[in-house]
Design a protein around this motif. Structure first.
Motif, PDB file in Angstrom:
ATOM      1  N   VAL A  78       0.835  -1.205   0.000  1.00 44.27           N
ATOM      2  CA  VAL A  78       0.000   0.000   0.000  1.00 44.27           C
ATOM      3  C   VAL A  78       0.867   1.251   0.000  1.00 44.27           C
ATOM      4  O   VAL A  78       1.857   1.330   0.731  1.00 44.27           O
ATOM      5  CB  VAL A  78      -0.919   0.020   1.239  1.00 44.27           C
ATOM      6  CG1 VAL A  78      -1.760   1.282   1.284  1.00 44.27           C
ATOM      7  CG2 VAL A  78      -1.815  -1.206   1.256  1.00 44.27           C
ATOM      8  N   MET A  79       0.478   2.241  -0.817  1.00 46.13           N
ATOM      9  CA  MET A  79       1.151   3.544  -0.848  1.00 46.13           C
ATOM     10  C   MET A  79       0.279   4.534  -0.076  1.00 46.13           C
ATOM     11  O   MET A  79      -0.919   4.651  -0.343  1.00 46.13           O
ATOM     12  CB  MET A  79       1.298   4.011  -2.287  1.00 46.13           C
ATOM     13  CG  MET A  79       1.703   5.464  -2.443  1.00 46.13           C
ATOM     14  SD  MET A  79       3.437   5.762  -2.212  1.00 46.13           S
ATOM     15  CE  MET A  79       4.110   4.896  -3.597  1.00 46.13           C
ATOM     16  N   ALA A  95      -3.050  -4.888   8.366  1.00 49.37           N
ATOM     17  CA  ALA A  95      -3.893  -5.552   7.377  1.00 49.37           C
ATOM     18  C   ALA A  95      -3.174  -5.954   6.092  1.00 49.37           C
ATOM     19  O   ALA A  95      -3.713  -6.735   5.317  1.00 49.37           O
ATOM     20  CB  ALA A  95      -5.068  -4.645   7.027  1.00 49.37           C
ATOM     21  N   CYS A  96      -1.980  -5.420   5.817  1.00 50.21           N
ATOM     22  CA  CYS A  96      -1.345  -5.697   4.534  1.00 50.21           C
ATOM     23  C   CYS A  96       0.116  -6.127   4.703  1.00 50.21           C
ATOM     24  O   CYS A  96       0.645  -6.149   5.804  1.00 50.21           O
ATOM     25  CB  CYS A  96      -1.447  -4.477   3.626  1.00 50.21           C
ATOM     26  SG  CYS A  96      -0.546  -3.063   4.237  1.00 50.21           S
ATOM     27  N   LYS A  97       0.731  -6.440   3.578  1.00 50.33           N
ATOM     28  CA  LYS A  97       2.113  -6.925   3.577  1.00 50.33           C
ATOM     29  C   LYS A  97       3.102  -5.806   3.904  1.00 50.33           C
ATOM     30  O   LYS A  97       4.043  -5.991   4.678  1.00 50.33           O
ATOM     31  CB  LYS A  97       2.436  -7.506   2.197  1.00 50.33           C
ATOM     32  CG  LYS A  97       3.838  -8.017   2.031  1.00 50.33           C
ATOM     33  CD  LYS A  97       4.026  -8.547   0.619  1.00 50.33           C
ATOM     34  CE  LYS A  97       5.458  -8.972   0.385  1.00 50.33           C
ATOM     35  NZ  LYS A  97       5.641  -9.417  -1.011  1.00 50.33           N
ATOM     36  N   LYS A  98       2.891  -4.626   3.280  1.00 46.45           N
ATOM     37  CA  LYS A  98       3.841  -3.527   3.429  1.00 46.45           C
ATOM     38  C   LYS A  98       3.140  -2.204   3.150  1.00 46.45           C
ATOM     39  O   LYS A  98       2.228  -2.144   2.325  1.00 46.45           O
ATOM     40  CB  LYS A  98       4.982  -3.724   2.429  1.00 46.45           C
ATOM     41  CG  LYS A  98       6.057  -2.674   2.450  1.00 46.45           C
ATOM     42  CD  LYS A  98       7.123  -3.014   1.419  1.00 46.45           C
ATOM     43  CE  LYS A  98       8.217  -1.974   1.394  1.00 46.45           C
ATOM     44  NZ  LYS A  98       9.238  -2.294   0.380  1.00 46.45           N
ATOM     45  N   VAL A  99       3.574  -1.143   3.852  1.00 49.99           N
ATOM     46  CA  VAL A  99       3.082   0.213   3.588  1.00 49.99           C
ATOM     47  C   VAL A  99       4.267   1.082   3.212  1.00 49.99           C
ATOM     48  O   VAL A  99       5.272   1.125   3.926  1.00 49.99           O
ATOM     49  CB  VAL A  99       2.352   0.823   4.812  1.00 49.99           C
ATOM     50  CG1 VAL A  99       2.000   2.283   4.562  1.00 49.99           C
ATOM     51  CG2 VAL A  99       1.099   0.039   5.138  1.00 49.99           C
ATOM     52  N   ILE A 100       4.147   1.755   2.077  1.00 49.53           N
ATOM     53  CA  ILE A 100       5.144   2.735   1.658  1.00 49.53           C
ATOM     54  C   ILE A 100       4.526   4.098   1.944  1.00 49.53           C
ATOM     55  O   ILE A 100       3.518   4.470   1.345  1.00 49.53           O
ATOM     56  CB  ILE A 100       5.467   2.605   0.156  1.00 49.53           C
ATOM     57  CG1 ILE A 100       5.970   1.194  -0.145  1.00 49.53           C
ATOM     58  CG2 ILE A 100       6.481   3.661  -0.255  1.00 49.53           C
ATOM     59  CD1 ILE A 100       5.995   0.861  -1.619  1.00 49.53           C
ATOM     60  N   LEU A 137       8.769   6.745  -7.341  1.00 43.77           N
ATOM     61  CA  LEU A 137       7.856   5.858  -6.623  1.00 43.77           C
ATOM     62  C   LEU A 137       8.240   4.394  -6.812  1.00 43.77           C
ATOM     63  O   LEU A 137       8.443   3.955  -7.942  1.00 43.77           O
ATOM     64  CB  LEU A 137       6.422   6.072  -7.098  1.00 43.77           C
ATOM     65  CG  LEU A 137       5.850   7.473  -6.916  1.00 43.77           C
ATOM     66  CD1 LEU A 137       4.447   7.542  -7.503  1.00 43.77           C
ATOM     67  CD2 LEU A 137       5.844   7.863  -5.460  1.00 43.77           C
ATOM     68  N   PRO A 138       8.307   3.646  -5.717  1.00 40.63           N
ATOM     69  CA  PRO A 138       8.554   2.214  -5.834  1.00 40.63           C
ATOM     70  C   PRO A 138       7.260   1.490  -6.228  1.00 40.63           C
ATOM     71  O   PRO A 138       6.192   2.095  -6.297  1.00 40.63           O
ATOM     72  CB  PRO A 138       8.990   1.813  -4.408  1.00 40.63           C
ATOM     73  CG  PRO A 138       8.394   2.860  -3.536  1.00 40.63           C
ATOM     74  CD  PRO A 138       8.286   4.106  -4.346  1.00 40.63           C
ATOM     75  N   TYR A 139       7.344   0.192  -6.452  1.00 39.97           N
ATOM     76  CA  TYR A 139       6.176  -0.608  -6.817  1.00 39.97           C
ATOM     77  C   TYR A 139       5.201  -0.665  -5.646  1.00 39.97           C
ATOM     78  O   TYR A 139       5.590  -0.839  -4.500  1.00 39.97           O
ATOM     79  CB  TYR A 139       6.598  -2.029  -7.202  1.00 39.97           C
ATOM     80  CG  TYR A 139       5.419  -2.933  -7.397  1.00 39.97           C
ATOM     81  CD1 TYR A 139       4.691  -2.928  -8.577  1.00 39.97           C
ATOM     82  CD2 TYR A 139       4.994  -3.779  -6.358  1.00 39.97           C
ATOM     83  CE1 TYR A 139       3.582  -3.732  -8.748  1.00 39.97           C
ATOM     84  CE2 TYR A 139       3.874  -4.576  -6.531  1.00 39.97           C
ATOM     85  CZ  TYR A 139       3.186  -4.549  -7.711  1.00 39.97           C
ATOM     86  OH  TYR A 139       2.085  -5.342  -7.869  1.00 39.97           O
ATOM     87  N   PHE A 140       3.893  -0.565  -5.962  1.00 39.50           N
ATOM     88  CA  PHE A 140       2.847  -0.715  -4.960  1.00 39.50           C
ATOM     89  C   PHE A 140       1.589  -1.235  -5.637  1.00 39.50           C
ATOM     90  O   PHE A 140       1.416  -1.115  -6.835  1.00 39.50           O
ATOM     91  CB  PHE A 140       2.567   0.591  -4.207  1.00 39.50           C
ATOM     92  CG  PHE A 140       2.112   1.726  -5.087  1.00 39.50           C
ATOM     93  CD1 PHE A 140       0.773   1.942  -5.306  1.00 39.50           C
ATOM     94  CD2 PHE A 140       3.039   2.560  -5.695  1.00 39.50           C
ATOM     95  CE1 PHE A 140       0.339   2.986  -6.114  1.00 39.50           C
ATOM     96  CE2 PHE A 140       2.620   3.593  -6.507  1.00 39.50           C
ATOM     97  CZ  PHE A 140       1.268   3.808  -6.722  1.00 39.50           C
ATOM     98  N   ASP A 141       0.693  -1.879  -4.841  1.00 46.50           N
ATOM     99  CA  ASP A 141      -0.561  -2.421  -5.352  1.00 46.50           C
ATOM    100  C   ASP A 141      -1.734  -1.460  -5.184  1.00 46.50           C
ATOM    101  O   ASP A 141      -2.572  -1.330  -6.044  1.00 46.50           O
ATOM    102  CB  ASP A 141      -0.901  -3.736  -4.631  1.00 46.50           C
ATOM    103  CG  ASP A 141       0.133  -4.812  -4.870  1.00 46.50           C
ATOM    104  OD1 ASP A 141       0.503  -5.022  -6.031  1.00 46.50           O
ATOM    105  OD2 ASP A 141       0.554  -5.438  -3.878  1.00 46.50           O
ATOM    106  N   VAL A 142      -1.811  -0.848  -4.007  1.00 39.79           N
ATOM    107  CA  VAL A 142      -2.972  -0.022  -3.646  1.00 39.79           C
ATOM    108  C   VAL A 142      -2.487   1.376  -3.300  1.00 39.79           C
ATOM    109  O   VAL A 142      -1.506   1.550  -2.588  1.00 39.79           O
ATOM    110  CB  VAL A 142      -3.717  -0.619  -2.436  1.00 39.79           C
ATOM    111  CG1 VAL A 142      -4.931   0.211  -2.076  1.00 39.79           C
ATOM    112  CG2 VAL A 142      -4.117  -2.055  -2.711  1.00 39.79           C
TER     113      VAL A 142
END
Length: 143
Positions: A78-79, A95-100, A137-142
């Motif tokens: 998540v970003m 709730a998620c794997k990682k937050v940026i 910006l690095p890779y993110f899903d949400v």
């Protein structure tokens, strides 16, 4: 009590009396008064600067509602732009794997680092200090 209502009157005279009251109210001089500064959410934590458009999310019910409506999955990255003091960041980390998180205010970066330091979520947070519009910006899903 207003003079229009001091003397006894019948119900039939009520519209006339109300008319008189409204006319007299319209003639009253306006009082200029300073309104007190409203701190509905309380004072800004860590002395937020003016000009950065900072608003701090403090209500835990709102935070929980936003995170639950996001339907974050345990495998998602998540970003978050402008995490501030990290109230929502910590909930998203659960709730998620990682937050940026990208933050422009150095005081808020320090605040968030202190908040997750030594916790189980420390390794799941990537904190970037800088302007969202100018950083790579690095890779993110949400978002």
């Amino acid at each position: 009590m207003h003079p229009a209502f001091r003397t006894p009157f019948s119900v039939l005279q009520l519209p006339e009396r109300l008319n008189l009251l409204v006319r007299n109210f319209a003639k009253m001089p306006k009082q200029k008064r300073k309104r007190p500064v409203s701190h509905a959410a309380g004072p800004n934590p860590s002395g937020a600067k003016g000009g950065l458009g900072q608003h701090f999310l403090k209500n835990p019910l709102v935070v929980n509602g936003i995170v639950s409506k996001a339907s974050l999955k345990p495998h998602e990255v998540v970003m978050e732009v402008g995490p501030g003091t990290g109230n929502m960041t910590v909930k998203m980390l659960e709730a998620c794997k990682k937050v940026i998180a990208i933050e422009l205010d150095p005081r808020m970066v320090t605040e968030l680092q202190k908040r997750v330091q030594g916790s189980q979520h420390e390794k799941k947070l990537q904190l970037i200090y800088g302007d969202f519009l100018k950083v790579d910006l690095p890779y993110f899903d949400v978002f």
